[in-house]
Scaffold this motif. Structure first.
Motif, short mmCIF file in Angstrom:
data_model
loop_
_atom_site.label_atom_id
_atom_site.label_comp_id
_atom_site.label_asym_id
_atom_site.label_seq_id
_atom_site.Cartn_x
_atom_site.Cartn_y
_atom_site.Cartn_z
N ILE A 109 -2.81 -2.65 -5.27
CA ILE A 109 -1.71 -3.29 -4.93
C ILE A 109 -0.82 -4.20 -5.61
O ILE A 109 0.30 -4.82 -5.26
CB ILE A 109 -2.55 -4.94 -4.65
N SER A 110 -0.64 -3.93 -6.60
CA SER A 110 0.23 -4.40 -8.37
C SER A 110 1.78 -3.64 -7.82
O SER A 110 2.68 -3.68 -7.70
CB SER A 110 0.11 -4.07 -9.65
N ARG A 111 1.36 -2.21 -6.97
CA ARG A 111 2.18 -1.33 -6.49
C ARG A 111 2.13 -1.72 -5.13
O ARG A 111 3.33 -0.44 -4.50
CB ARG A 111 1.73 0.13 -6.86
N LEU A 112 2.06 -2.50 -4.40
CA LEU A 112 2.17 -2.34 -2.79
C LEU A 112 2.27 -3.76 -2.84
O LEU A 112 1.27 -4.96 -3.08
CB LEU A 112 0.51 -2.06 -2.17
N GLU A 113 3.89 -4.21 -2.62
CA GLU A 113 4.18 -6.30 -2.34
C GLU A 113 2.87 -6.48 -1.31
O GLU A 113 3.00 -5.66 0.06
CB GLU A 113 6.03 -5.72 -1.96
N GLU A 114 2.98 -7.94 -1.43
CA GLU A 114 2.27 -8.22 -0.35
C GLU A 114 2.98 -8.71 1.06
O GLU A 114 2.64 -8.47 2.72
CB GLU A 114 1.42 -9.61 -0.30
N ARG A 115 4.33 -8.21 1.13
CA ARG A 115 5.82 -8.59 2.34
C ARG A 115 4.80 -6.96 2.94
O ARG A 115 5.50 -7.36 4.84
CB ARG A 115 6.95 -8.05 1.96
N GLU A 167 3.44 -0.33 6.66
CA GLU A 167 4.64 -0.04 5.34
C GLU A 167 4.26 1.35 5.36
O GLU A 167 2.93 1.95 5.55
CB GLU A 167 4.81 -0.76 4.49
N ILE A 168 5.49 1.52 5.37
CA ILE A 168 5.51 3.48 5.20
C ILE A 168 6.39 4.28 3.63
O ILE A 168 7.45 3.21 3.30
CB ILE A 168 6.02 4.37 6.76
N GLY A 169 6.00 5.13 3.40
CA GLY A 169 7.20 5.65 2.67
C GLY A 169 7.92 7.36 4.06
O GLY A 169 6.43 7.32 4.39
N VAL A 170 8.75 7.64 3.18
CA VAL A 170 9.53 7.78 4.43
C VAL A 170 10.13 9.46 3.88
O VAL A 170 9.92 9.39 2.12
CB VAL A 170 10.58 7.78 5.34
N GLY A 171 10.71 10.44 4.74
CA GLY A 171 11.17 11.17 4.31
C GLY A 171 12.82 10.98 3.09
O GLY A 171 13.42 10.38 3.81
N ARG A 172 12.60 11.97 2.26
CA ARG A 172 14.10 12.05 1.39
C ARG A 172 14.69 12.31 2.58
O ARG A 172 14.86 13.55 2.96
CB ARG A 172 13.97 12.32 0.05
N TYR A 210 5.81 17.46 11.52
CA TYR A 210 6.14 16.43 10.94
C TYR A 210 5.14 15.67 11.05
O TYR A 210 4.10 15.65 12.71
CB TYR A 210 7.51 15.33 12.28
N ARG A 211 4.52 14.89 10.37
CA ARG A 211 2.92 14.13 10.25
C ARG A 211 3.12 12.88 10.04
O ARG A 211 4.17 12.46 9.47
CB ARG A 211 2.43 15.25 9.36
N LEU A 212 1.94 12.12 10.42
CA LEU A 212 1.72 10.63 9.99
C LEU A 212 0.86 10.97 8.50
O LEU A 212 -0.01 11.49 9.86
CB LEU A 212 1.79 9.59 10.95
N HIS A 213 0.76 10.57 7.04
CA HIS A 213 -0.53 10.90 6.90
C HIS A 213 -0.82 9.94 5.75
O HIS A 213 -0.19 8.57 4.85
CB HIS A 213 -0.41 12.36 6.48
N GLY A 214 -1.77 10.03 5.17
CA GLY A 214 -2.33 9.45 3.77
C GLY A 214 -1.94 9.41 2.52
O GLY A 214 -1.14 10.77 2.03
N THR A 215 -1.72 9.07 1.84
CA THR A 215 -1.68 8.94 0.45
C THR A 215 -1.98 7.67 -0.38
O THR A 215 -2.80 7.00 -0.44
CB THR A 215 -0.40 8.96 0.52
N PRO A 216 -3.12 8.33 -1.47
CA PRO A 216 -2.86 7.57 -2.30
C PRO A 216 -1.89 6.75 -3.59
O PRO A 216 -2.79 5.80 -4.38
CB PRO A 216 -4.38 8.35 -3.72
N SER A 248 4.98 4.96 -3.77
CA SER A 248 5.64 5.40 -2.99
C SER A 248 6.14 5.16 -1.77
O SER A 248 6.79 4.91 -1.21
CB SER A 248 5.48 6.94 -2.76
N ILE A 249 5.07 4.10 -1.52
CA ILE A 249 5.39 3.80 -0.36
C ILE A 249 6.41 2.48 -0.06
O ILE A 249 6.47 1.72 -0.91
CB ILE A 249 3.94 2.21 0.35
N GLY A 250 7.00 2.94 1.33
CA GLY A 250 8.62 1.30 1.12
C GLY A 250 9.80 2.58 0.48
O GLY A 250 10.89 2.15 0.54
#
Length: 240
Positions: free
Chosen positions: A69-75, A114-119, A186-192, A196-198
């Motif tokens: 969670i140091s890499r995932l902001e609380e908001r 919260e998601i990461g999106v395509g560049r 196009y997929r919605l999928h997981g990541t460790p 990369s989120i946000g």
């Protein structure tokens, strides 16, 4: 709490189109090949208590570590909120500019992720259907992606793709999006990769931390409508 996203209030007034790049989406992999380059450095943040929803999942087929969670902001943590979506309950709404995904619930509520999106250049927008879901899916990059990134040849369709596991770019779960009966790629999928989120890092697809995609996978139903709001900065995705 009430979400104030400016995109949501005008969903029924927007027109959506499939982006011209849909047929060449790069198969939902980050901008770098899996487990090759080091993760980018991030500023050191104050220590926070990890919420239970982001603890490790040792009972999964491939045990999932706790979210850093140091890499995932609380908001950006998963939350159920007040949300006037003007869409039927069960709808998935991907707000690309805000980098949030909403799963609409009855009574003016939604679960927000919260998601990461395509560049830029590998994005998609429109109305479609979440056709089906998979647990621990296999992944194979499209041939066009292999042509751009030859190091992915071992995982090509011809070679059977990459088996499920923590290194698989689709993560613990994947939701597959179809338009007019055809796969949009196009997929919605997981990541460790919580870092990369946000951000805009994946090749076209929407990524959530594994704990969030597992939660979504367990609550969404096959055939649910999905609305992907285009980013105004990517004008090639906007209806004229």
């Amino acid at each position: 709490m009430t979400d104030r996203s400016s995109s949501a209030g005008s969903l029924t007034r927007r027109a959506f189109v499939i982006g011209a790049g849909a047929a060449t989406l790069a198969g939902c992999v980050s901008a770098r090949p899996p487990s090759v380059a080091p993760q980018p450095q991030v500023p050191v943040r104050e220590k926070r208590v990890r919420p239970p929803m982001y603890e490790a999942l040792p009972d999964e087929r491939f045990p999932i570590p706790a979210v850093d969670i140091s890499r995932l902001e609380e908001r950006f943590w998963r939350a159920e909120i007040d949300y006037d979506a003007r869409e039927v309950p069960g709808t998935l709404i991907v707000d690309t500019p805000a980098k949030y995904l909403y799963h609409v619930r009855p009574g003016g509520r939604a679960v927000r992720y919260e998601i990461g999106v395509g560049r830029d250049g590998f994005s998609w927008a429109g109305r479609a259907i979440m056709a089906y879901r998979r647990e621990w899916p296999r992944w194979a990059p499209p041939d066009a992606m292999v042509a751009r990134q030859p190091e992915l040849e071992p995982y090509s369709i011809a070679n059977g793709g990459m088996g499920p596991g923590l290194r698989n770019p689709l993560g613990a779960r994947a939701l597959y999006i179809h338009k007019d009966g055809k796969d949009t790629l196009y997929r919605l999928h997981g990541t460790p990769e919580a870092w990369s989120i946000g951000k805009e890092v994946s090749s076209g697809c929407i990524r959530l931390v594994n704990q969030d995609i597992i939660h979504l996978h367990g609550s969404v139903r096959d055939g649910s409508p999905i609305v992907v709001i285009p980013d105004p900065a990517k004008r090639h995705l906007l209806a004229v």
